[in-house]
Motif scaffolding. Structure first.
Motif, PDB file in Angstrom:
ATOM      1  N   PRO A  10      -3.584   9.780   8.176  1.00 51.13           N
ATOM      2  CA  PRO A  10      -1.945   9.344   8.244  1.00 51.13           C
ATOM      3  C   PRO A  10      -1.693   8.314   8.909  1.00 51.13           C
ATOM      4  CG  PRO A  10      -2.713  11.653   8.582  1.00 51.13           C
ATOM      5  CD  PRO A  10      -4.062  11.073   8.541  1.00 51.13           C
ATOM      6  N   GLY A  11      -2.206   7.918   9.735  1.00 51.60           N
ATOM      7  CA  GLY A  11      -1.929   6.777  10.816  1.00 51.60           C
ATOM      8  C   GLY A  11      -1.989   5.582  10.118  1.00 51.60           C
ATOM      9  N   VAL A  12      -2.903   5.502   9.027  1.00 49.75           N
ATOM     10  CA  VAL A  12      -3.103   4.200   8.315  1.00 49.75           C
ATOM     11  C   VAL A  12      -2.146   4.173   7.157  1.00 49.75           C
ATOM     12  CG1 VAL A  12      -4.610   2.981   6.787  1.00 49.75           C
ATOM     13  CG2 VAL A  12      -5.564   4.013   8.853  1.00 49.75           C
ATOM     14  N   SER A  13      -2.084   5.348   6.507  1.00 48.83           N
ATOM     15  CA  SER A  13      -0.946   5.432   5.368  1.00 48.83           C
ATOM     16  C   SER A  13       0.359   5.153   5.660  1.00 48.83           C
ATOM     17  CB  SER A  13      -1.202   6.831   4.534  1.00 48.83           C
ATOM     18  OG  SER A  13      -0.715   7.919   5.517  1.00 48.83           O
ATOM     19  N   PHE A  15       1.332   3.271   8.377  1.00 49.55           N
ATOM     20  CA  PHE A  15       1.500   1.845   8.784  1.00 49.55           C
ATOM     21  C   PHE A  15       1.611   1.021   7.654  1.00 49.55           C
ATOM     22  CE2 PHE A  15      -1.433  -1.906   9.957  1.00 49.55           C
ATOM     23  CZ  PHE A  15      -0.399  -2.513  10.712  1.00 49.55           C
ATOM     24  N   LEU A  16       0.822   1.142   6.476  1.00 44.85           N
ATOM     25  CA  LEU A  16       0.824   0.560   5.182  1.00 44.85           C
ATOM     26  C   LEU A  16       2.077   0.711   4.492  1.00 44.85           C
ATOM     27  CD1 LEU A  16      -2.814   1.194   3.749  1.00 44.85           C
ATOM     28  CD2 LEU A  16      -1.834  -1.086   4.803  1.00 44.85           C
ATOM     29  N   ALA A  17       2.718   2.206   4.495  1.00 46.08           N
ATOM     30  CA  ALA A  17       4.260   2.255   4.037  1.00 46.08           C
ATOM     31  C   ALA A  17       5.177   1.360   4.555  1.00 46.08           C
ATOM     32  CB  ALA A  17       4.095   3.912   3.870  1.00 46.08           C
ATOM     33  N   LYS A  18       4.990   1.615   5.978  1.00 47.06           N
ATOM     34  CA  LYS A  18       5.829   0.978   6.836  1.00 47.06           C
ATOM     35  C   LYS A  18       6.056  -0.690   6.579  1.00 47.06           C
ATOM     36  CE  LYS A  18       7.674   0.317  11.517  1.00 47.06           C
ATOM     37  NZ  LYS A  18       7.717  -1.277  11.473  1.00 47.06           N
ATOM     38  N   ALA A  19       4.944  -1.281   6.237  1.00 56.51           N
ATOM     39  CA  ALA A  19       4.697  -2.552   6.036  1.00 56.51           C
ATOM     40  C   ALA A  19       5.424  -2.823   4.436  1.00 56.51           C
ATOM     41  CB  ALA A  19       3.378  -3.345   5.941  1.00 56.51           C
ATOM     42  N   GLU A  30      -0.770   9.314  -1.513  1.00 59.54           N
ATOM     43  CA  GLU A  30      -1.772  10.428  -1.727  1.00 59.54           C
ATOM     44  C   GLU A  30      -2.834  10.406  -0.661  1.00 59.54           C
ATOM     45  OE1 GLU A  30      -1.184  12.792  -3.807  1.00 59.54           O
ATOM     46  OE2 GLU A  30       0.640  12.218  -5.035  1.00 59.54           O
ATOM     47  N   ALA A  31      -3.147  11.587  -0.416  1.00 54.84           N
ATOM     48  CA  ALA A  31      -4.419  11.487   0.850  1.00 54.84           C
ATOM     49  C   ALA A  31      -5.831  12.174   0.110  1.00 54.84           C
ATOM     50  CB  ALA A  31      -4.002  12.564   1.860  1.00 54.84           C
ATOM     51  N   ILE A  48      -2.252  -0.517  -6.476  1.00 52.47           N
ATOM     52  CA  ILE A  48      -2.707   0.822  -5.898  1.00 52.47           C
ATOM     53  C   ILE A  48      -3.535   0.229  -4.815  1.00 52.47           C
ATOM     54  CG2 ILE A  48      -4.319   2.867  -6.053  1.00 52.47           C
ATOM     55  CD1 ILE A  48      -3.352   2.826  -9.083  1.00 52.47           C
ATOM     56  N   LEU A  49      -3.295   0.546  -3.452  1.00 49.78           N
ATOM     57  CA  LEU A  49      -4.167   0.542  -2.209  1.00 49.78           C
ATOM     58  C   LEU A  49      -5.117   1.661  -2.131  1.00 49.78           C
ATOM     59  CD1 LEU A  49      -1.227  -0.991   0.190  1.00 49.78           C
ATOM     60  CD2 LEU A  49      -2.867  -2.085  -1.483  1.00 49.78           C
TER      61      LEU A  49
END
Length: 221
Positions: A10-13, A15-19, A30-31, A48-49
């Motif tokens: 969740p922390g990585v997703s 972080f990427l979403a905020k960027a 999606e997880a 897609i990341l």
């Protein structure tokens, strides 16, 4: 621009979403692999990341199935699996680029911009002698026969054909097609040249030529 972030941390997703939001992209998260596969097949995403180590289905298989279903979204794999074999596996599965964790967000955004520029600059067709490369279908044709290419084979052939008649240095090819630090080993380039020759030149007049100690060239002798 819609971006699908497939990441089970969740922390990585976040972080990427905020960027993505900060530069005007619309992120969706999606997880797990199966949910990501279903969503990417039914929703248009420009990029897609994609993480590799996912519950349900790993990222390589997600990528492979998306390509087999004809999904043309740009796929950037982001993973802690950083061996050369893993990178080749990801690219062979159909990924357009590969970034290893830990990463800097500036690098991810730069890779995304580079992938978008590459797609936007692609002309519909390239031709050298009787070899035709179709940027829309990402397939080649020679002697009237279709030639199926992996994502990496396509990127390598496209780069050489856009520079037809010129000998492109190994370092330039690696930087353009892979953009990776292979710790001084660029044998992966020779491997993929071999793949292309087997598909394009076997039994025909060679179009892919080696300049020993320098690089490779596409064209008639």
């Amino acid at each position: 621009m819609n971006v699908l972030i497939v990441e089970d941390e969740p922390g990585v997703s976040r972080f990427l979403a905020k960027a993505c939001v900060e530069i005007g992209y619309v992120p969706h998260i999606e997880a797990d692999g199966r949910s990501a596969l279903a969503r990417a097949k039914n929703t248009r995403f420009e990029i897609i990341l994609l993480d590799v180590m996912l519950p349900g289905m790993n990222g390589f298989e997600v990528c492979r199935q998306l390509r087999s279903e004809g999904v043309s979204s740009l796929i950037l794999i982001i993973t802690a699996r950083d061996t050369l074999e893993d990178k080749v596996a990801g690219l062979d599965a159909g990924a357009d680029d590969y970034v290893c964790k830990p990463f800097r967000v500036a690098e991810i955004l730069a890779r995304m911009r580079a992938l978008l520029r590459r797609r936007e600059s692609s002309s519909v067709k390239l031709q050298v002698a009787d070899l035709v490369l179709d940027a829309e279908t990402r397939m080649a044709m020679r002697d009237g026969k279709d030639i199926h290419l992996s994502a990496t084979e396509y990127s390598l052939l496209e780069f050489l054909m856009r520079n037809a008649g010129k000998t492109m240095p190994r370092s330039v090819i690696l930087d353009h097609v892979w953009q990776y630090d292979f710790a001084g080993s660029d044998n992966v380039l020779d491997v993929y040249i071999g793949y292309l020759r087997a598909k394009i030149d076997k039994g025909r007049e060679p179009l892919i030529h080696t300049s020993r100690g320098v690089g490779y060239r596409v064209g008639l002798k």
